[in-house]
Design a protein around this motif. Structure first.
Motif, PDB file in Angstrom:
ATOM      1  N   VAL A   1       0.837  -1.203   0.000  1.00  0.00           N
ATOM      2  CA  VAL A   1       0.000   0.000   0.000  1.00  0.00           C
ATOM      3  C   VAL A   1       0.872   1.252   0.000  1.00  0.00           C
ATOM      4  CG1 VAL A   1      -1.705   1.332   1.298  1.00  0.00           C
ATOM      5  CG2 VAL A   1      -1.941  -1.152   1.127  1.00  0.00           C
ATOM      6  N   LYS A   2       1.891   1.264   0.839  1.00  0.00           N
ATOM      7  CA  LYS A   2       2.751   2.441   0.958  1.00  0.00           C
ATOM      8  C   LYS A   2       3.503   2.727  -0.343  1.00  0.00           C
ATOM      9  CE  LYS A   2       3.398   2.165   5.957  1.00  0.00           C
ATOM     10  NZ  LYS A   2       4.356   1.952   7.080  1.00  0.00           N
ATOM     11  N   LEU A   3       3.876   1.679  -1.063  1.00  0.00           N
ATOM     12  CA  LEU A   3       4.552   1.873  -2.349  1.00  0.00           C
ATOM     13  C   LEU A   3       3.579   2.337  -3.424  1.00  0.00           C
ATOM     14  CD1 LEU A   3       7.000  -1.179  -2.651  1.00  0.00           C
ATOM     15  CD2 LEU A   3       7.610   1.220  -2.364  1.00  0.00           C
ATOM     16  N   LEU A   4       2.407   1.718  -3.454  1.00  0.00           N
ATOM     17  CA  LEU A   4       1.450   1.989  -4.528  1.00  0.00           C
ATOM     18  C   LEU A   4       0.767   3.343  -4.399  1.00  0.00           C
ATOM     19  CD1 LEU A   4      -0.054  -1.586  -4.866  1.00  0.00           C
ATOM     20  CD2 LEU A   4       1.194  -0.343  -6.639  1.00  0.00           C
ATOM     21  N   VAL A   5       0.594   3.826  -3.172  1.00  0.00           N
ATOM     22  CA  VAL A   5      -0.078   5.108  -3.006  1.00  0.00           C
ATOM     23  C   VAL A   5       0.799   6.240  -3.540  1.00  0.00           C
ATOM     24  CG1 VAL A   5       0.762   5.719  -0.694  1.00  0.00           C
ATOM     25  CG2 VAL A   5      -1.555   6.377  -1.407  1.00  0.00           C
ATOM     26  N   LYS A   6       2.113   6.036  -3.569  1.00  0.00           N
ATOM     27  CA  LYS A   6       3.028   7.046  -4.109  1.00  0.00           C
ATOM     28  C   LYS A   6       2.898   7.175  -5.619  1.00  0.00           C
ATOM     29  CE  LYS A   6       6.488   6.300  -0.472  1.00  0.00           C
ATOM     30  NZ  LYS A   6       7.876   5.843  -0.189  1.00  0.00           N
ATOM     31  N   ARG A   7       2.252   6.194  -6.252  1.00  0.00           N
ATOM     32  CA  ARG A   7       2.107   6.197  -7.704  1.00  0.00           C
ATOM     33  C   ARG A   7       0.709   6.668  -8.132  1.00  0.00           C
ATOM     34  NH1 ARG A   7       4.985   0.664  -9.872  1.00  0.00           N
ATOM     35  NH2 ARG A   7       6.853   0.700  -8.557  1.00  0.00           N
ATOM     36  N   ASN A   8       0.035   7.352  -7.243  1.00  0.00           N
ATOM     37  CA  ASN A   8      -1.277   7.931  -7.543  1.00  0.00           C
ATOM     38  C   ASN A   8      -2.351   6.883  -7.828  1.00  0.00           C
ATOM     39  OD1 ASN A   8      -2.694  10.430  -7.711  1.00  0.00           O
ATOM     40  ND2 ASN A   8      -2.951  10.097  -9.906  1.00  0.00           N
ATOM     41  N   ASN A   9      -2.226   5.732  -7.189  1.00  0.00           N
ATOM     42  CA  ASN A   9      -3.269   4.713  -7.312  1.00  0.00           C
ATOM     43  C   ASN A   9      -4.361   4.950  -6.270  1.00  0.00           C
ATOM     44  OD1 ASN A   9      -2.100   2.700  -9.332  1.00  0.00           O
ATOM     45  ND2 ASN A   9      -0.406   2.886  -7.866  1.00  0.00           N
ATOM     46  N   PHE A  10      -5.584   4.512  -6.592  1.00  0.00           N
ATOM     47  CA  PHE A  10      -6.686   4.494  -5.640  1.00  0.00           C
ATOM     48  C   PHE A  10      -6.709   3.093  -5.043  1.00  0.00           C
ATOM     49  CE2 PHE A  10     -11.159   3.417  -4.732  1.00  0.00           C
ATOM     50  CZ  PHE A  10     -11.423   4.372  -3.761  1.00  0.00           C
ATOM     51  N   ILE A  11      -6.550   2.991  -3.719  1.00  0.00           N
ATOM     52  CA  ILE A  11      -6.355   1.688  -3.087  1.00  0.00           C
ATOM     53  C   ILE A  11      -7.414   1.422  -2.026  1.00  0.00           C
ATOM     54  CG2 ILE A  11      -4.705   0.191  -1.921  1.00  0.00           C
ATOM     55  CD1 ILE A  11      -2.504   2.134  -2.838  1.00  0.00           C
ATOM     56  N   ILE A  12      -8.070   0.291  -2.144  1.00  0.00           N
ATOM     57  CA  ILE A  12      -9.001  -0.196  -1.126  1.00  0.00           C
ATOM     58  C   ILE A  12      -8.229  -1.173  -0.255  1.00  0.00           C
ATOM     59  CG2 ILE A  12     -11.123  -1.476  -0.700  1.00  0.00           C
ATOM     60  CD1 ILE A  12     -12.037  -0.519  -3.512  1.00  0.00           C
ATOM     61  N   VAL A  13      -8.237  -0.951   1.050  1.00  0.00           N
ATOM     62  CA  VAL A  13      -7.461  -1.780   1.971  1.00  0.00           C
ATOM     63  C   VAL A  13      -8.391  -2.574   2.881  1.00  0.00           C
ATOM     64  CG1 VAL A  13      -5.414  -0.322   1.901  1.00  0.00           C
ATOM     65  CG2 VAL A  13      -7.202   0.170   3.580  1.00  0.00           C
ATOM     66  N   SER A  14      -8.047  -3.834   3.091  1.00  0.00           N
ATOM     67  CA  SER A  14      -8.869  -4.711   3.929  1.00  0.00           C
ATOM     68  C   SER A  14      -8.010  -5.499   4.897  1.00  0.00           C
ATOM     69  CB  SER A  14      -9.659  -5.697   3.058  1.00  0.00           C
ATOM     70  OG  SER A  14     -10.598  -5.045   2.249  1.00  0.00           O
ATOM     71  N   SER A  15      -8.583  -5.797   6.047  1.00  0.00           N
ATOM     72  CA  SER A  15      -8.007  -6.716   7.027  1.00  0.00           C
ATOM     73  C   SER A  15      -9.025  -6.844   8.158  1.00  0.00           C
ATOM     74  CB  SER A  15      -6.655  -6.217   7.564  1.00  0.00           C
ATOM     75  OG  SER A  15      -6.842  -5.257   8.584  1.00  0.00           O
ATOM     76  N   ARG A  16      -8.665  -7.574   9.182  1.00  0.00           N
ATOM     77  CA  ARG A  16      -9.556  -7.709  10.338  1.00  0.00           C
ATOM     78  C   ARG A  16      -9.333  -6.593  11.356  1.00  0.00           C
ATOM     79  NH1 ARG A  16      -8.496 -13.871  12.049  1.00  0.00           N
ATOM     80  NH2 ARG A  16      -6.358 -13.138  11.676  1.00  0.00           N
ATOM     81  N   SER A  17      -8.314  -5.756  11.146  1.00  0.00           N
ATOM     82  CA  SER A  17      -7.990  -4.690  12.100  1.00  0.00           C
ATOM     83  C   SER A  17      -8.370  -3.331  11.534  1.00  0.00           C
ATOM     84  CB  SER A  17      -6.493  -4.719  12.430  1.00  0.00           C
ATOM     85  OG  SER A  17      -6.154  -3.660  13.282  1.00  0.00           O
ATOM     86  N   ARG A  18      -9.568  -2.882  11.847  1.00  0.00           N
ATOM     87  CA  ARG A  18     -10.042  -1.590  11.337  1.00  0.00           C
ATOM     88  C   ARG A  18      -9.170  -0.436  11.842  1.00  0.00           C
ATOM     89  NH1 ARG A  18     -14.247   0.919   9.008  1.00  0.00           N
ATOM     90  NH2 ARG A  18     -14.785   3.018   9.715  1.00  0.00           N
ATOM     91  N   THR A  19      -8.723  -0.517  13.097  1.00  0.00           N
ATOM     92  CA  THR A  19      -7.911   0.557  13.669  1.00  0.00           C
ATOM     93  C   THR A  19      -6.626   0.759  12.868  1.00  0.00           C
ATOM     94  OG1 THR A  19      -8.771   0.102  15.885  1.00  0.00           O
ATOM     95  CG2 THR A  19      -6.712   1.348  15.730  1.00  0.00           C
ATOM     96  N   LYS A  20      -5.941  -0.314  12.538  1.00  0.00           N
ATOM     97  CA  LYS A  20      -4.701  -0.214  11.773  1.00  0.00           C
ATOM     98  C   LYS A  20      -4.964   0.276  10.351  1.00  0.00           C
ATOM     99  CE  LYS A  20      -2.111  -3.686  14.368  1.00  0.00           C
ATOM    100  NZ  LYS A  20      -1.385  -4.979  14.298  1.00  0.00           N
ATOM    101  N   LEU A  21      -6.108  -0.115   9.788  1.00  0.00           N
ATOM    102  CA  LEU A  21      -6.446   0.343   8.434  1.00  0.00           C
ATOM    103  C   LEU A  21      -6.698   1.846   8.423  1.00  0.00           C
ATOM    104  CD1 LEU A  21      -8.844  -2.475   7.157  1.00  0.00           C
ATOM    105  CD2 LEU A  21      -6.450  -2.132   6.544  1.00  0.00           C
ATOM    106  N   LEU A  22      -7.370   2.344   9.459  1.00  0.00           N
ATOM    107  CA  LEU A  22      -7.638   3.780   9.542  1.00  0.00           C
ATOM    108  C   LEU A  22      -6.338   4.568   9.711  1.00  0.00           C
ATOM    109  CD1 LEU A  22     -10.843   3.781  11.776  1.00  0.00           C
ATOM    110  CD2 LEU A  22     -10.699   4.248   9.316  1.00  0.00           C
ATOM    111  N   GLU A  23      -5.383   4.007  10.435  1.00  0.00           N
ATOM    112  CA  GLU A  23      -4.072   4.649  10.563  1.00  0.00           C
ATOM    113  C   GLU A  23      -3.370   4.686   9.209  1.00  0.00           C
ATOM    114  OE1 GLU A  23      -1.984   2.437  13.486  1.00  0.00           O
ATOM    115  OE2 GLU A  23      -3.199   3.154  15.169  1.00  0.00           O
TER     116      GLU A  23
END
Length: 262
Positions: free
Chosen positions: A23-45
């Protein structure tokens, strides 16, 4: 050469490890990224890195009921996907060949059925991105541990081996449509999942290095991305000459010297 820039991307297992590094690499390339996991708190960070280009879809990919809810939520976030990377997974070792069914089910739910669920939700969105000029990609993270049978890894290795066959079958079924299926098989990566391992992990690499290898392989159009080569080549050799593995290697690393029945 396919440049991953200005794309719609969904990454599962994005709250830590390789998924987060991607995610950190791809967001630098102006991509729109949907992120998923079981930890909502970490995703919001994670979303705070780029609030307008990272959107949260918190779900447990191994939970069928949770994924029914996620299906509608995904459609509200995007109508098409150019790239999906299924990184979510877990590991539980079988010490002493206990064959605990609950443990095996947890591992398969995350590592195998989680990928099936992810593809099921993603397919309609990937189909909308298909065109003569574009071939969307569905990639899933397996493991080099599936090449040979490692002691204690009955559940983990079997789930990753099943994943490999599943991806091959999907690739065969979609061989006449514009969809690319990619199998990613890393070696040891320094993540929260491997931090509890009590054995030597040769050629351990950082999540950032692993993410760079993955993106390089995807952009080069590889259907199978194995790394590091220092580990993948010997394992593939031993996988071909399996007698050598079971005669010389496995006896040195197994922890079972006598079977005990309860």
């Amino acid at each position: 050469m396919w440049e991953i820039r200005d794309k719609n991307i969904w990454i599962t297992g994005a709250s830590s490890g390789v998924g987060q590094a991607l995610v950190k690499l791809l967001v630098k390339r102006n991509n729109f990224i949907i992120v998923s996991s079981r930890s909502r708190t970490k995703l919001l960070e994670l979303q705070m890195l780029a609030p307008t280009r990272i959107r949260v879809l918190d779900c447990d990919v191994g939970n069928d009921e949770d994924m029914v809810r996620a299906q509608r939520a995904l459609s509200e976030l995007t109508d098409q996907l150019d790239l999906v990377i299924a990184c979510a997974g877990t590991c539980e070792y079988d010490d002493g060949l206990q064959l605990d069914i609950a443990s095996y089910r947890r591992v398969f739910d995350a590592n195998f059925f989680g990928v099936v669920n992810t593809l099921r939700l993603a397919l309609p969105h990937l189909a909308r991105a298909m065109s003569p000029a574009q071939k969307p990609v569905f990639a899933a993270v397996g493991s080099l541990s599936s090449v040979v049978g490692f002691p204690r890894a009955e559940a983990y290795g079997a789930s990753k081996a099943a994943l490999g066959y599943f991806l091959d079958a999907v690739r065969a079924d979609t061989s006449r449509v514009a969809l690319s299926i990619v199998h990613i098989r890393p070696g040891f990566v320094d993540t929260p999942l491997t931090s509890t391992n009590d054995f030597s992990m040769p050629f351990l690499m950082s999540p950032e290095s692993a993410a760079e290898r993955i993106l390089s392989g995807l952009e080069a159009g590889h259907k199978q991305i194995d790394f590091p080569r220092r580990l993948s080549l010997p394992l593939r050799f031993l996988g071909f000459f399996r007698t050598l593995w079971f005669r010389f290697c496995a006896p040195k690393i197994t922890r079972i010297y006598k079977l005990r029945f309860h």
